[in-house]
Design a protein around this motif. Structure first.
Motif, PDB file in Angstrom:
ATOM      1  N   ASP A   1       0.838  -1.208   0.000  1.00  0.00           N
ATOM      2  CA  ASP A   1       0.000   0.000   0.000  1.00  0.00           C
ATOM      3  C   ASP A   1       0.868   1.251   0.000  1.00  0.00           C
ATOM      4  O   ASP A   1       1.982   1.225   0.518  1.00  0.00           O
ATOM      5  N   PRO A   2       0.341   2.361  -0.552  1.00  0.00           N
ATOM      6  CA  PRO A   2       1.105   3.599  -0.452  1.00  0.00           C
ATOM      7  C   PRO A   2       1.236   4.022   1.019  1.00  0.00           C
ATOM      8  O   PRO A   2       0.311   3.821   1.810  1.00  0.00           O
ATOM      9  N   LEU A   3       2.392   4.550   1.358  1.00  0.00           N
ATOM     10  CA  LEU A   3       2.640   5.029   2.718  1.00  0.00           C
ATOM     11  C   LEU A   3       2.343   6.527   2.757  1.00  0.00           C
ATOM     12  O   LEU A   3       2.917   7.287   1.970  1.00  0.00           O
ATOM     13  N   VAL A   4       1.452   6.932   3.658  1.00  0.00           N
ATOM     14  CA  VAL A   4       1.181   8.365   3.826  1.00  0.00           C
ATOM     15  C   VAL A   4       2.217   8.919   4.796  1.00  0.00           C
ATOM     16  O   VAL A   4       2.326   8.461   5.935  1.00  0.00           O
ATOM     17  N   VAL A   5       3.006   9.881   4.328  1.00  0.00           N
ATOM     18  CA  VAL A   5       4.065  10.486   5.129  1.00  0.00           C
ATOM     19  C   VAL A   5       3.643  11.913   5.453  1.00  0.00           C
ATOM     20  O   VAL A   5       3.496  12.738   4.548  1.00  0.00           O
ATOM     21  N   ILE A   6       3.424  12.197   6.729  1.00  0.00           N
ATOM     22  CA  ILE A   6       3.025  13.555   7.125  1.00  0.00           C
ATOM     23  C   ILE A   6       4.267  14.313   7.565  1.00  0.00           C
ATOM     24  O   ILE A   6       4.939  13.923   8.524  1.00  0.00           O
ATOM     25  N   GLY A   7       4.569  15.402   6.829  1.00  0.00           N
ATOM     26  CA  GLY A   7       5.763  16.201   7.113  1.00  0.00           C
ATOM     27  C   GLY A   7       6.833  15.917   6.083  1.00  0.00           C
ATOM     28  O   GLY A   7       7.284  14.775   5.951  1.00  0.00           O
ATOM     29  N   ALA A   8       7.231  16.946   5.325  1.00  0.00           N
ATOM     30  CA  ALA A   8       8.226  16.752   4.264  1.00  0.00           C
ATOM     31  C   ALA A   8       9.503  17.523   4.573  1.00  0.00           C
ATOM     32  O   ALA A   8      10.155  18.052   3.688  1.00  0.00           O
ATOM     33  N   GLY A   9       9.866  17.566   5.838  1.00  0.00           N
ATOM     34  CA  GLY A   9      11.165  18.133   6.224  1.00  0.00           C
ATOM     35  C   GLY A   9      12.254  17.102   5.966  1.00  0.00           C
ATOM     36  O   GLY A   9      12.098  16.206   5.117  1.00  0.00           O
TER      37      GLY A   9
ATOM     38  N   VAL B   1       0.468   4.945   7.891  1.00  0.00           N
ATOM     39  CA  VAL B   1       0.742   6.377   8.012  1.00  0.00           C
ATOM     40  C   VAL B   1       1.960   6.572   8.901  1.00  0.00           C
ATOM     41  O   VAL B   1       2.093   5.944   9.954  1.00  0.00           O
ATOM     42  N   LEU B   2       2.831   7.459   8.447  1.00  0.00           N
ATOM     43  CA  LEU B   2       3.998   7.841   9.230  1.00  0.00           C
ATOM     44  C   LEU B   2       3.827   9.315   9.561  1.00  0.00           C
ATOM     45  O   LEU B   2       3.877  10.151   8.662  1.00  0.00           O
ATOM     46  N   ASP B   3       3.582   9.640  10.843  1.00  0.00           N
ATOM     47  CA  ASP B   3       3.426  11.046  11.225  1.00  0.00           C
ATOM     48  C   ASP B   3       4.754  11.547  11.771  1.00  0.00           C
ATOM     49  O   ASP B   3       5.135  11.241  12.902  1.00  0.00           O
ATOM     50  N   LEU B   4       5.447  12.335  10.952  1.00  0.00           N
ATOM     51  CA  LEU B   4       6.774  12.826  11.328  1.00  0.00           C
ATOM     52  C   LEU B   4       6.687  14.197  11.985  1.00  0.00           C
ATOM     53  O   LEU B   4       7.703  14.797  12.303  1.00  0.00           O
ATOM     54  N   VAL B   5       5.448  14.682  12.171  1.00  0.00           N
ATOM     55  CA  VAL B   5       5.246  15.974  12.834  1.00  0.00           C
ATOM     56  C   VAL B   5       4.817  15.729  14.284  1.00  0.00           C
ATOM     57  O   VAL B   5       5.411  16.262  15.211  1.00  0.00           O
ATOM     58  N   GLY B   6       3.791  14.919  14.461  1.00  0.00           N
ATOM     59  CA  GLY B   6       3.363  14.575  15.816  1.00  0.00           C
ATOM     60  C   GLY B   6       2.724  15.745  16.553  1.00  0.00           C
ATOM     61  O   GLY B   6       3.011  15.987  17.722  1.00  0.00           O
TER      62      GLY B   6
ATOM     63  N   MET C   1      13.823  11.867   3.778  1.00  0.00           N
ATOM     64  CA  MET C   1      14.543  10.634   4.071  1.00  0.00           C
ATOM     65  C   MET C   1      13.596   9.433   3.948  1.00  0.00           C
ATOM     66  O   MET C   1      13.963   8.389   3.401  1.00  0.00           O
ATOM     67  N   ALA C   2      12.367   9.583   4.457  1.00  0.00           N
ATOM     68  CA  ALA C   2      11.386   8.492   4.399  1.00  0.00           C
ATOM     69  C   ALA C   2      11.135   8.075   2.952  1.00  0.00           C
ATOM     70  O   ALA C   2      11.035   6.880   2.645  1.00  0.00           O
ATOM     71  N   ILE C   3      11.049   9.059   2.051  1.00  0.00           N
ATOM     72  CA  ILE C   3      10.815   8.746   0.629  1.00  0.00           C
ATOM     73  C   ILE C   3      11.962   7.899   0.085  1.00  0.00           C
ATOM     74  O   ILE C   3      11.743   6.895  -0.608  1.00  0.00           O
ATOM     75  N   GLU C   4      13.200   8.298   0.415  1.00  0.00           N
ATOM     76  CA  GLU C   4      14.363   7.566  -0.114  1.00  0.00           C
ATOM     77  C   GLU C   4      14.466   6.166   0.487  1.00  0.00           C
ATOM     78  O   GLU C   4      14.752   5.197  -0.222  1.00  0.00           O
ATOM     79  N   VAL C   5      14.235   6.057   1.801  1.00  0.00           N
ATOM     80  CA  VAL C   5      14.327   4.740   2.449  1.00  0.00           C
ATOM     81  C   VAL C   5      13.253   3.811   1.884  1.00  0.00           C
ATOM     82  O   VAL C   5      13.510   2.640   1.593  1.00  0.00           O
ATOM     83  N   LEU C   6      12.061   4.367   1.688  1.00  0.00           N
ATOM     84  CA  LEU C   6      10.964   3.566   1.147  1.00  0.00           C
ATOM     85  C   LEU C   6      11.315   3.035  -0.243  1.00  0.00           C
ATOM     86  O   LEU C   6      11.069   1.867  -0.557  1.00  0.00           O
ATOM     87  N   LYS C   7      11.908   3.897  -1.070  1.00  0.00           N
ATOM     88  CA  LYS C   7      12.323   3.464  -2.410  1.00  0.00           C
ATOM     89  C   LYS C   7      13.380   2.358  -2.303  1.00  0.00           C
ATOM     90  O   LYS C   7      13.313   1.355  -3.007  1.00  0.00           O
ATOM     91  N   ALA C   8      14.350   2.570  -1.390  1.00  0.00           N
ATOM     92  CA  ALA C   8      15.430   1.588  -1.245  1.00  0.00           C
ATOM     93  C   ALA C   8      14.888   0.234  -0.786  1.00  0.00           C
ATOM     94  O   ALA C   8      15.402  -0.812  -1.164  1.00  0.00           O
ATOM     95  N   LEU C   9      13.835   0.263   0.034  1.00  0.00           N
ATOM     96  CA  LEU C   9      13.232  -0.975   0.526  1.00  0.00           C
ATOM     97  C   LEU C   9      12.336  -1.635  -0.532  1.00  0.00           C
ATOM     98  O   LEU C   9      11.847  -2.740  -0.323  1.00  0.00           O
TER      99      LEU C   9
END
Ligand SMILES: [Zn+2]
Ligand SMILES: [Zn+2]
Length: 353
Positions: free
Chosen positions: A180-188, A250-255, A193-201
């Motif tokens: 499934d697509p991963l929803v990443v909240i916060g693009a700092g 969902v990955l909430d990187l803001v919290g 980094m989450a985008i790159e790690v996800l691609k690498a995985l």
């Protein structure tokens, strides 16, 4: 040696001249080659976390008091080691390594399980012990040095926090990041980094949510499937549409209160939300939602030494792209913190002594 320190919470970092420390016992002395600037450094500089409802958790309550030398994203070059280290190749002078900063007491149950990052008496570098905004840093044991041969020092430094935090959180989400697509909240820095790690995985891809159009563009440039404005009145519907009926991961990187609210509102039945961000606030939760939808709400705090080693191996194996890095001299420490505080940083700032 020069250090840039918090002498008083909320006040500009100050240049302090100190003697170069002498490594004792199992300690290793490193000459700092790169030190990343993270949001956590801002919390440590401010001196508190926001618990919501006007309540604050002060660092003093956790036994953390100035003077503080921040930065836990450290790459350094081995200078010397204490008498108990022996002559292992890891500590040959001139060896360059990434430092695992999330160090524990070594004795509690969590440390014995290898989860030093959740130790009850943490000794983390750049938090409890002096970190990388300095010319030299002491690492308590050579086992915390991770080999980064072939990697650029400034690009490798963020792996120690932004990298391992997103990697550890994604592991908690298991197979759903593949299906499934991963929803990443916060693009700092963490979001990119989450985008790159996800691609690498080999994951399905990221749908990124942020309030800042500049950061959304950076996320799309990094390969996000879609970027959604968190402040759009129909943000929930947009996430549900992009995920084919609701987010399963969902990955909430803001919290923060609004981001966790958004995550819960846009999650599918059976959705899994991992919160890493420490922006703060609180949440009123209708409890039947947890079993009836049924949702998993999980926290994740940085990562273990083993996870950092896995991540660095992944980076080397897949040639994972680095996040955008801005190099600045160590003397810019305070200005770099201010730029991050005011949302002016895309990717990561890394200080070079
Ligand atoms: Zn411990
Ligand atoms: Zn950090």
């Amino acid at each position: 040696m020069r250090c840039y320190c918090v002498l008083q919470h909320g006040q500009a970092l100050q240049l302090v001249e100190k003697a170069i420390p002498e490594p004792q016992g199992t300690e290793v002395l490193l000459k700092v080659r790169a030190a990343g600037v993270c949001h956590t450094d801002l919390h440590l500089w401010e001196g508190h976390y926001d618990l919501g409802g006007g309540k604050k958790l002060t660092l003093a309550e956790r036994g953390i008091k100035p003077p503080l030398t921040l930065s836990h994203e450290i790459v350094g070059e081995v200078v010397s080691a204490g008498a108990d280290v022996g002559d292992s190749a890891t500590v040959q002078p001139g060896r360059v390594a990434l430092v695992h900063p999330w160090i524990g007491c070594g004795e509690c149950a969590a440390c014995r399980r290898g989860e030093e990052n959740i130790c009850i008496k943490p000794q983390s570098l750049g938090v409890v012990r002096p970190g990388g905004f300095a010319e030299y840093v002491i690492v308590p044991h050579p086992r915390y040095l991770v080999d980064i041969e072939g990697l650029d020092v400034a690009q490798a430094a963020p792996l120690a926090c932004a990298g391992v935090t997103t990697y550890s959180a994604m592991k908690k989400l298991g197979d759903r990041i593949m299906t499934d697509p991963l929803v990443v909240i916060g693009a700092g820095g963490l979001g990119l980094m989450a985008i790159e790690v996800l691609k690498a995985l080999g994951g399905r891809g990221a749908i990124v949510v942020d309030i800042d159009p500049v950061k959304r563009d950076a996320a799309l440039a990094a390969g996000a499937l879609q970027a959604i404005d968190a402040r759009a009145t129909d943000a929930v519907q947009q996430i549900q549409q992009a995920t084919g009926g609701g987010a399963r991961a969902v990955l909430d990187l803001v919290g923060a209160t609004p981001t966790v609210g958004l995550a819960m509102a846009s999650a599918a039945r059976g959705g899994h939300i991992v919160i890493c961000g420490l922006m703060g606030g609180d949440l009123t939760l209708a409890l039947p939602v947890i079993p009836m939808r049924p949702l998993t709400l999980q926290g994740s705090y940085v990562g273990t030494l083993h996870e950092l080693q896995e991540l660095v191996a992944l980076v080397k194996r897949t040639r994972m792209a680095p996040i955008p890095v801005t190099r600045r001299p160590l003397s810019d420490a305070d200005a770099a913190m201010q730029d991050l505080h005011h949302g002016r940083v895309v990717g990561r700032t890394v200080l070079i002594p």
